[in-house]
Motif scaffolding. Structure first.
Motif, PDB file in Angstrom:
ATOM      1  N   LEU A   8     -33.926  42.093-111.148  1.00  0.00           N
ATOM      2  CA  LEU A   8     -33.556  43.413-110.614  1.00  0.00           C
ATOM      3  C   LEU A   8     -34.261  43.768-109.310  1.00  0.00           C
ATOM      4  N   THR A   9     -35.337  43.049-108.981  1.00  0.00           N
ATOM      5  CA  THR A   9     -36.105  43.398-107.782  1.00  0.00           C
ATOM      6  C   THR A   9     -36.310  42.246-106.799  1.00  0.00           C
ATOM      7  N   GLY A  10     -36.311  41.013-107.292  1.00  0.00           N
ATOM      8  CA  GLY A  10     -36.598  39.862-106.435  1.00  0.00           C
ATOM      9  C   GLY A  10     -38.076  39.658-106.171  1.00  0.00           C
ATOM     10  N   ILE A  11     -38.934  40.441-106.835  1.00  0.00           N
ATOM     11  CA  ILE A  11     -40.373  40.381-106.580  1.00  0.00           C
ATOM     12  C   ILE A  11     -41.070  39.587-107.682  1.00  0.00           C
ATOM     13  N   ASP A  12     -41.931  38.673-107.273  1.00  0.00           N
ATOM     14  CA  ASP A  12     -42.660  37.807-108.196  1.00  0.00           C
ATOM     15  C   ASP A  12     -44.148  38.152-108.135  1.00  0.00           C
ATOM     16  N   ARG A  13     -44.493  39.338-108.594  1.00  0.00           N
ATOM     17  CA  ARG A  13     -45.883  39.787-108.612  1.00  0.00           C
ATOM     18  C   ARG A  13     -46.187  40.474-109.941  1.00  0.00           C
ATOM     19  N   GLU A  14     -47.438  40.365-110.378  1.00  0.00           N
ATOM     20  CA  GLU A  14     -47.808  40.995-111.641  1.00  0.00           C
ATOM     21  C   GLU A  14     -48.170  42.464-111.451  1.00  0.00           C
ATOM     22  N   LYS A  15     -48.210  43.179-112.578  1.00  0.00           N
ATOM     23  CA  LYS A  15     -48.601  44.585-112.646  1.00  0.00           C
ATOM     24  C   LYS A  15     -47.775  45.455-111.691  1.00  0.00           C
ATOM     25  N   MET A  16     -46.473  45.410-111.865  1.00  0.00           N
ATOM     26  CA  MET A  16     -45.551  46.312-111.179  1.00  0.00           C
ATOM     27  C   MET A  16     -44.602  46.902-112.209  1.00  0.00           C
ATOM     28  N   ILE A  17     -44.062  48.076-111.912  1.00  0.00           N
ATOM     29  CA  ILE A  17     -43.147  48.744-112.829  1.00  0.00           C
ATOM     30  C   ILE A  17     -41.938  49.255-112.054  1.00  0.00           C
ATOM     31  N   LEU A  18     -40.778  48.928-112.544  1.00  0.00           N
ATOM     32  CA  LEU A  18     -39.524  49.473-112.028  1.00  0.00           C
ATOM     33  C   LEU A  18     -39.123  50.648-112.919  1.00  0.00           C
ATOM     34  N   LEU A  19     -38.889  51.804-112.313  1.00  0.00           N
ATOM     35  CA  LEU A  19     -38.462  52.988-113.059  1.00  0.00           C
ATOM     36  C   LEU A  19     -37.120  53.454-112.524  1.00  0.00           C
ATOM     37  N   MET A  20     -36.141  53.573-113.418  1.00  0.00           N
ATOM     38  CA  MET A  20     -34.808  54.051-113.056  1.00  0.00           C
ATOM     39  C   MET A  20     -34.513  55.293-113.883  1.00  0.00           C
ATOM     40  N   CYS A  21     -34.431  56.442-113.210  1.00  0.00           N
ATOM     41  CA  CYS A  21     -34.205  57.722-113.879  1.00  0.00           C
ATOM     42  C   CYS A  21     -32.764  58.172-113.608  1.00  0.00           C
ATOM     43  N   LYS A  22     -31.978  58.262-114.669  1.00  0.00           N
ATOM     44  CA  LYS A  22     -30.568  58.630-114.531  1.00  0.00           C
ATOM     45  C   LYS A  22     -30.345  60.030-115.080  1.00  0.00           C
ATOM     46  N   GLN A  23     -29.864  60.919-114.238  1.00  0.00           N
ATOM     47  CA  GLN A  23     -29.557  62.283-114.644  1.00  0.00           C
ATOM     48  C   GLN A  23     -28.328  62.759-113.883  1.00  0.00           C
ATOM     49  N   ASP A  24     -27.459  63.488-114.571  1.00  0.00           N
ATOM     50  CA  ASP A  24     -26.196  63.936-113.975  1.00  0.00           C
ATOM     51  C   ASP A  24     -25.436  62.764-113.364  1.00  0.00           C
ATOM     52  N   LYS A  25     -25.564  61.610-114.037  1.00  0.00           N
ATOM     53  CA  LYS A  25     -24.874  60.381-113.652  1.00  0.00           C
ATOM     54  C   LYS A  25     -25.308  59.837-112.286  1.00  0.00           C
ATOM     55  N   ARG A  26     -26.445  60.289-111.812  1.00  0.00           N
ATOM     56  CA  ARG A  26     -27.036  59.753-110.580  1.00  0.00           C
ATOM     57  C   ARG A  26     -28.402  59.181-110.918  1.00  0.00           C
ATOM     58  N   THR A  27     -28.777  58.125-110.222  1.00  0.00           N
ATOM     59  CA  THR A  27     -30.010  57.423-110.569  1.00  0.00           C
ATOM     60  C   THR A  27     -30.998  57.437-109.413  1.00  0.00           C
ATOM     61  N   SER A  28     -32.239  57.786-109.740  1.00  0.00           N
ATOM     62  CA  SER A  28     -33.347  57.668-108.796  1.00  0.00           C
ATOM     63  C   SER A  28     -34.180  56.460-109.214  1.00  0.00           C
ATOM     64  N   THR A  29     -34.504  55.617-108.247  1.00  0.00           N
ATOM     65  CA  THR A  29     -35.214  54.374-108.549  1.00  0.00           C
ATOM     66  C   THR A  29     -36.580  54.371-107.867  1.00  0.00           C
ATOM     67  N   TYR A  30     -37.604  54.041-108.634  1.00  0.00           N
ATOM     68  CA  TYR A  30     -38.973  53.980-108.129  1.00  0.00           C
ATOM     69  C   TYR A  30     -39.553  52.600-108.437  1.00  0.00           C
ATOM     70  N   LEU A  31     -40.433  52.155-107.563  1.00  0.00           N
ATOM     71  CA  LEU A  31     -41.186  50.926-107.807  1.00  0.00           C
ATOM     72  C   LEU A  31     -42.662  51.250-107.669  1.00  0.00           C
ATOM     73  N   PHE A  32     -43.430  50.931-108.706  1.00  0.00           N
ATOM     74  CA  PHE A  32     -44.869  51.186-108.718  1.00  0.00           C
ATOM     75  C   PHE A  32     -45.601  49.873-108.509  1.00  0.00           C
ATOM     76  N   ILE A  33     -46.499  49.857-107.514  1.00  0.00           N
ATOM     77  CA  ILE A  33     -47.239  48.649-107.169  1.00  0.00           C
ATOM     78  C   ILE A  33     -48.732  48.955-107.123  1.00  0.00           C
ATOM     79  N   GLU A  34     -49.554  47.924-107.120  1.00  0.00           N
ATOM     80  CA  GLU A  34     -50.998  48.120-107.026  1.00  0.00           C
ATOM     81  C   GLU A  34     -51.400  48.426-105.588  1.00  0.00           C
ATOM     82  N   ARG A  35     -52.457  49.204-105.450  1.00  0.00           N
ATOM     83  CA  ARG A  35     -52.989  49.502-104.118  1.00  0.00           C
ATOM     84  C   ARG A  35     -53.686  48.273-103.542  1.00  0.00           C
ATOM     85  N   PHE A  36     -53.684  48.201-102.231  1.00  0.00           N
ATOM     86  CA  PHE A  36     -54.421  47.133-101.557  1.00  0.00           C
ATOM     87  C   PHE A  36     -55.917  47.334-101.758  1.00  0.00           C
TER      88      PHE A  36
END
Length: 412
Positions: free
Chosen positions: A47-75
């Motif tokens: 779903l993301t094409g990313i090969d890194r550990e400790k990441m989270i994909l969040l897909m929030c669907k409301q009113d049939k529309r979706t907001s997508t977030y990606l959480f990554i570690e800080r540098f």
């Protein structure tokens, strides 16, 4: 790869007023500060094409529309000196196409805010609970899921893995091209190994010749290779790869290279000294005929179970003609595994029980016969895709006809 398009297709299947999480995973510790090699969740990668550990994909669907977030570690500058830098937001966006990128330490507050905001809508929480790598108590997904249950005891947590599996089962052209790349690398490695193969060498040495070409291609193996000579080839999952290869025996190799995590899975069986004995050729031809028969038999709407049942029918008809199934022996003495499994981002890729095949499915066709008393083990495995409701062989460039194999060895 168009990862945005994949997420959009998944969005259509997600429940309205739902928050859905897919974790990339984390390598567990082996001992002290040493970890096992990291294997990204294939659903996350898909779903993301990313090969890194400790990441989270969040897909929030409301009113049939979706907001997508990606959480990554800080540098972290200090950690970067020890283990390398973390992925920057702009790099994550370039790969995934996700514009809303936040840091992992912001995840709990963001999730809490979303759950509270939509609580009056009966929001549901979906987590990808598909287990495909380590399943240990210290696994990151296990820990995070338990934390969610503690923090939000009134929110029902649903498993969304089946939705992703349904989508992953049907490969697009880009995915098929990646599979073909892996198969081509496998073919190069096989030929390199065959050019250097001879009796008297160790199975590990033969494996090294194959490994050289895979590493030269700057890629990895689909799974731990099987290099089984003589009687060793009658053990289905022989793994030692450390016996002397005796003269006039067969070498069965079950192996594959990857391309961007897409796995080739090929089995070929060859005479180590270049020519089949009459009995080896007899058994080889039986398996090859079964391989070609199942490939031609495949149609959309069938199940993998039906393919195996057809192979059993073929074997029960043919084996008695070759001195087998006598003296109390049954077919299970010579053949004891399925003829097919799904193939893709994993060697044994995700599937659904009694799944009916359709265009875009990629799977193996791998009949075998294992005659322990005669020290003959033969398996011939191809990778196929269903196109126009029939099987098309993706691995057709890898030789399997016995005359072609003997001619190759004769020209070395």
């Amino acid at each position: 790869m168009n990862y945005r398009n994949r997420r959009e297709r998944l969005e259509k299947k997600l429940e309205n007023f739902s928050i859905n999480l897919v974790y990339s995973g984390q390598a567990p510790y082996k001992v002290a500060d040493e970890k096992y090699p990291f294997e990204v969740s294939r659903d996350f990668y898909y779903l993301t094409g990313i090969d890194r550990e400790k990441m989270i994909l969040l897909m929030c669907k409301q009113d049939k529309r979706t907001s997508t977030y990606l959480f990554i570690e800080r540098f972290d500058e200090t950690m970067a000196k020890w283990v390398g830098p973390k992925m920057l937001p702009e790099q994550a966006y370039e790969i995934s196409g996700i514009s809303q990128i936040l840091y992992l330490d912001e995840f709990e507050d963001t999730l809490g805010d979303l759950l509270n905001y939509y609580s009056n809508k009966g929001i549901s929480l979906g987590v990808d609970l598909h287990r495909e790598e380590f399943n240990q108590e210290d696994d990151w997904l296990v820990k995070e899921t338990r934390k969610l249950k503690r923090h939000y005891p009134t929110v029902e947590i649903n498993d969304i893995s089946t939705l992703i599996t349904e989508q992953r089962l049907v490969k697009d052209e880009e995915e098929i091209n990646e599979l073909i790349k892996g198969i081509n690398i496998t073919n190069t490695g096989l030929k390199h190994m065959w050019n250097n193969l001879h009796s008297g060498m160790n199975e590990a040495e033969a494996e090294a010749w194959f490994n050289f070409e895979v590493k030269k291609a700057r890629t990895d193996y689909s799974f731990d290779s099987i290099f089984a000579s003589g009687k060793n080839a009658t053990t289905l999952h022989y793994s030692q790869n450390n016996s002397e290869i005796k003269p006039n025996t067969l070498l069965l190799t079950d192996l594959g290279a990857t391309s961007n995590h897409y796995c080739a899975d090929i089995t070929r069986t060859v005479p180590v000294d270049g020519k089949f004995s009459p009995r080896q050729r007899e058994i080889y031809d039986l398996v090859l005929k079964g391989n070609k028969h199942i490939i031609s038999y495949v149609r959309s709407g069938m199940t993998l179970r039906e393919l195996n049942e057809e192979l059993l029918t073929y074997y029960n008809s043919e084996l008695p003609k070759h001195g087998l199934l006598k003296k109390g022996h049954s077919l299970n003495d010579y053949y004891f595994h399925g003829v097919s499994h799904m193939l893709g981002l994993q060697c044994h890729d995700v599937s659904i029980p009694d799944y009916k095949l359709r265009n875009g499915n990629v799977f193996t066709v791998e009949p075998g016969l294992y005659l322990e008393e005669e020290e003959i083990g033969v398996r011939i495995e191809d990778n196929v895709v269903i196109k126009n409701d029939k099987a098309e062989v993706l691995s057709s460039m890898i030789m399997k006809d016995p005359e072609e194999i003997e001619a190759f060895f004769a020209k070395r």
